[in-house]
Design a protein around this motif. Sequence first.
Motif, mmCIF file in Angstrom:
data_model
loop_
_atom_site.group_PDB
_atom_site.id
_atom_site.type_symbol
_atom_site.label_atom_id
_atom_site.label_comp_id
_atom_site.label_asym_id
_atom_site.label_seq_id
_atom_site.Cartn_x
_atom_site.Cartn_y
_atom_site.Cartn_z
ATOM 1 N N UNK A 33 -35.171 8.718 -15.063
ATOM 2 C CA UNK A 33 -35.330 8.318 -13.657
ATOM 3 C C UNK A 33 -36.626 8.868 -13.073
ATOM 4 N N UNK A 34 -37.016 10.086 -13.514
ATOM 5 C CA UNK A 34 -38.248 10.640 -12.940
ATOM 6 C C UNK A 34 -39.495 9.938 -13.486
ATOM 7 N N UNK A 35 -39.318 9.110 -14.532
ATOM 8 C CA UNK A 35 -40.446 8.358 -15.086
ATOM 9 C C UNK A 35 -40.554 6.960 -14.515
ATOM 10 N N UNK A 36 -39.681 6.613 -13.544
ATOM 11 C CA UNK A 36 -39.790 5.309 -12.890
ATOM 12 C C UNK A 36 -40.621 5.505 -11.622
ATOM 13 N N UNK A 37 -41.826 4.941 -11.598
ATOM 14 C CA UNK A 37 -42.735 5.138 -10.465
ATOM 15 C C UNK A 37 -42.581 4.016 -9.462
ATOM 16 N N UNK B 248 -38.666 -4.796 -0.649
ATOM 17 C CA UNK B 248 -39.088 -4.847 -2.041
ATOM 18 C C UNK B 248 -40.234 -3.872 -2.260
ATOM 19 N N UNK B 249 -40.318 -3.338 -3.490
ATOM 20 C CA UNK B 249 -41.422 -2.439 -3.812
ATOM 21 C C UNK B 249 -41.798 -2.638 -5.277
ATOM 22 N N UNK B 250 -43.021 -2.392 -5.588
ATOM 23 C CA UNK B 250 -43.465 -2.508 -6.978
ATOM 24 C C UNK B 250 -42.957 -1.302 -7.761
ATOM 25 N N UNK B 251 -42.475 -1.562 -8.991
ATOM 26 C CA UNK B 251 -41.893 -0.497 -9.808
ATOM 27 C C UNK B 251 -42.543 -0.541 -11.182
ATOM 28 N N UNK B 252 -42.902 0.640 -11.704
ATOM 29 C CA UNK B 252 -43.472 0.671 -13.054
ATOM 30 C C UNK B 252 -42.985 1.904 -13.802
ATOM 31 N N UNK B 253 -43.213 1.927 -15.119
ATOM 32 C CA UNK B 253 -42.726 3.021 -15.974
ATOM 33 C C UNK B 253 -43.863 3.947 -16.340
#
Lengths: 536, 340
Positions: B277-281, B327-332
């Motif tokens: 979870x802490x790696x989901x930006x 909505x928000x942009x999500x990345x790994x």
Amino acid sequence: MKRALVIAAALIATVFLPLLVLLLNSGSPATWPALWLAPQALNALSGTLLSSFGASLVALVFGLPFAWLVTRSDVAGARGLKTLVTLPSAIPPYLWTMGWIALANPRSGWLTLVIGQNRLDVYGLGGIAFVLGTSALPLVVLATSAAFERIDSSLEEAARLSGASALRTFTTITLPLITPAALSGAALVFVFASASFGVPYLLGVSANPPTPTLTTRIYGEVLMGEAGLSRAAVLSVELLVVAVGVLLLNGWLAKAGRVRLPRGKGLGQKVLSLGRLRGLVSTAAWATAITIIVLPLGAIFLTGLQPTWGQWGSLTFKHWGVVMQARTLQAIGVSLALALVAALLVGSIGLMIAMTKRRWLETLADAPSAIPGTVLALALLVTFSRDVRFVAVERVAFVLALGNTFWLLLLSYVVKHLALGVRSSSDALSQADPTLGEAARLSGAGRFRAFVDGIFPQLRGALSAAVLLTFLTCVSELTMSVLLIPTGSDVLGTLLFELQSYADPGSAAVIASALLLVVLAALLVESAMVRRAEAR
Amino acid sequence: MAAVELHEIEKSFGSTAVVKRLSLEVKEHELLALLGPSGCGKTTTLRMIAGLERPDRGVIRLAGRLVDDGKEFVQPEQRGLGMVFQSYAVWPHKSVFENVAYPLQLRREQNVEAKVMEALGWVRLSALAQRRPHELSGGQLQRVALARALVGRPKVLLLDEPLSNLDVALREELRGEIASLRATLGTTMVLVTHDQGEALALADRVAVMNKGVIEQLAEPDVVYREPGTPFVAGFVGGANVLEGVVQDGRFIVEGQSFELPPRTAVTPGPVTVVVRTEDVAVGGTGPALTLQAKLFLGSTTEYRFALGQQVLRSTGPAIDGLKPAQAAAVSFRAVRLFAR
Ligand SMILES: Nc1ncnc2c1ncn2[C@@H]1O[C@H](COP(=O)(O)OP(=O)(O)OP(=O)(O)O)[C@@H](O)[C@H]1O
Ligand SMILES: [Mg+2]
């Protein structure tokens, strides 16, 4: 509050005042020791104590292993076995006696014929204790199997891990944990046995030497008329002291020895595998249960079909005509009517008492069930044998003439069994969901209507079970009936008792068979009712 | 020599296999945790070690001694073990002292009183020796059970969810006590638990069980940082476990396409991706996902995004102005990839 007071007054007038009258008739505490220690009284007292103690022992010796087997082992047919060993309570004790007389009288019993004459004798102290013990078996089985079921298996496994063998675990952990329940079951058997009349009469009076007990002596004294009455009163007080004493002792023991099984999640119950012994143990258990339960009942049926009592021969229905005789039919009719009315009264008065939600009133209504039937009946007899005159509202006088009427009998049936109605109603009430009644009120129903529509349906199951049970016990009641029956009339119990002990055991067996069939059918109905209630 | 050795153990109840070809060695003086979700067979495994349950197949040894191979069977009382049950199993008809003295009495030991008082001292119950069990709290009952299991100085102590019936504060306290007891007594311990925090905090090694098999057996930090299977990652680390496919170097799941972080070993085809979870930006360049819920957890905040039918969780500092339904942009930032 007003209704509670009225009920309490009625109970006091019909139970506790008569007990007081009985007490006053039994001399004073100063004269008690001399009266109680008179040889005849002492003899009867020791008969009661010994046979009751023996009955408790018999019930424990048979009941404990059965309870363990059906709850904690993989014995074959555990459910059927449990049904079988909890059956005896539903059948009046004197029927078991008749069965055992047919099986094991020293001259011509069915078992005697197999084993050889004079090896078996059901008459006397041993026989009384055995028959009372086996017919009270369910009291021990039910109490201890409930305890076995409350023992979490981890309690026993912890002992194994501490280094105890399976046997050691049983003696140091399992047994102590169920001891309070076993003792309390045994105490109930003791009280039941000490209050029993039919068994010690049929097996004790004609034994050699005769084995009197308090109940049979009381009956004998009452037969003597006025003169015997005060001696009977003395014996009654003794009996009351014994019964109430044991009950109080049991209550005190239960409180002192109470074991609270801890809360918490565990594996629950693990059934012990009997392993290689399973076949052997199961066979032995079933054989024992069949011997002490099925055999005596079968013997009654067979006896009813014997051509001549006490002799082998081709079976016949020729005695069954007795069922159709006027005297029998009348007794059956009276018993059915009395039992029906008593059962309905027990149900409705019990419900009324429970609905007052007053503990003291419930206790008051419970109390008569602890009084031995003989004592209760004698108290009513002594009090109401003469007409009782009430003067109310100045000059209007009522004469209450209950002596020698069925009213007294009905009264005794109702007060003796009232506890059943009270307890089951108050249990059911405390579990009932009050919001159903409240919802009915809010939908516009009045108080009475809301109770009928919202609450009563929730009580129906428990209440009908109590009514049925009361009906079953009353329809074959003997102990009180034998003292209170109006002269010249019969109920089923007294008729059977007279036929068996004086006139015609063959006919007695026929009527007993018919009664047994009715009881067994009623039990089937009840278990179906219970199953339906559980399914809901 | 291993203190406990299980070799290819199998156990079924009826037709359901509960333990499947399980092998395990517990080293001497080690605390090994059996960690797994409810119903995965932890208790059954422990009970087979204790001899309270027989395996259908396989061999069990204790300190090299054969105790069960289907034919030979050593009774539980002869295995020299101690055990603490989830339900405490403190005997209600015996006082605290009598409970703890019981194992010593069975072995007819000398100085029972001194030994019992010493064991009660370990669990700080000396003052309550004469109490009856119904006068004790849950935590005290569990301490009695611990003292009773340890008083005979067993080689191996088996603990079946010893803390799960206690409230949070007591659990922390007893956890510390078990750790310090182990330090003083050096007893080998097998601890069954479904609480990953408990397992990671106490154990020297953790065996993560799932459906009757051990998925990973390693030191706590290894299990946490380098989960061997997606199940371990999900169960122990609380990571997002996503099933999708790798195409053209990107990860496609539920119709959304994520860029994989640099240096990820990429093999095209169906994969399971594990993202902590802490790696989901949140923010940056990924696909826009709808925020379902926002949970304030104290030191961090958890954001739950809808990803098709699944949920993608992200933890980190609170983000100003981001509200549910937006909505928000999500990345790994980092992922672990498992081929399926
Ligand atoms: N005596 C038994 N008879 C039948 N099934 C059983 C028995 N004991 C356990 N099971 C089943 O075996 C499976 C594993 O049980 P086990 O108690 O080992 O699980 P667990 O991992 O300890 O779970 P929990 O965390 O809930 O205690 C469960 O599905 C359980 O229902
Ligand atoms: Mg478990």
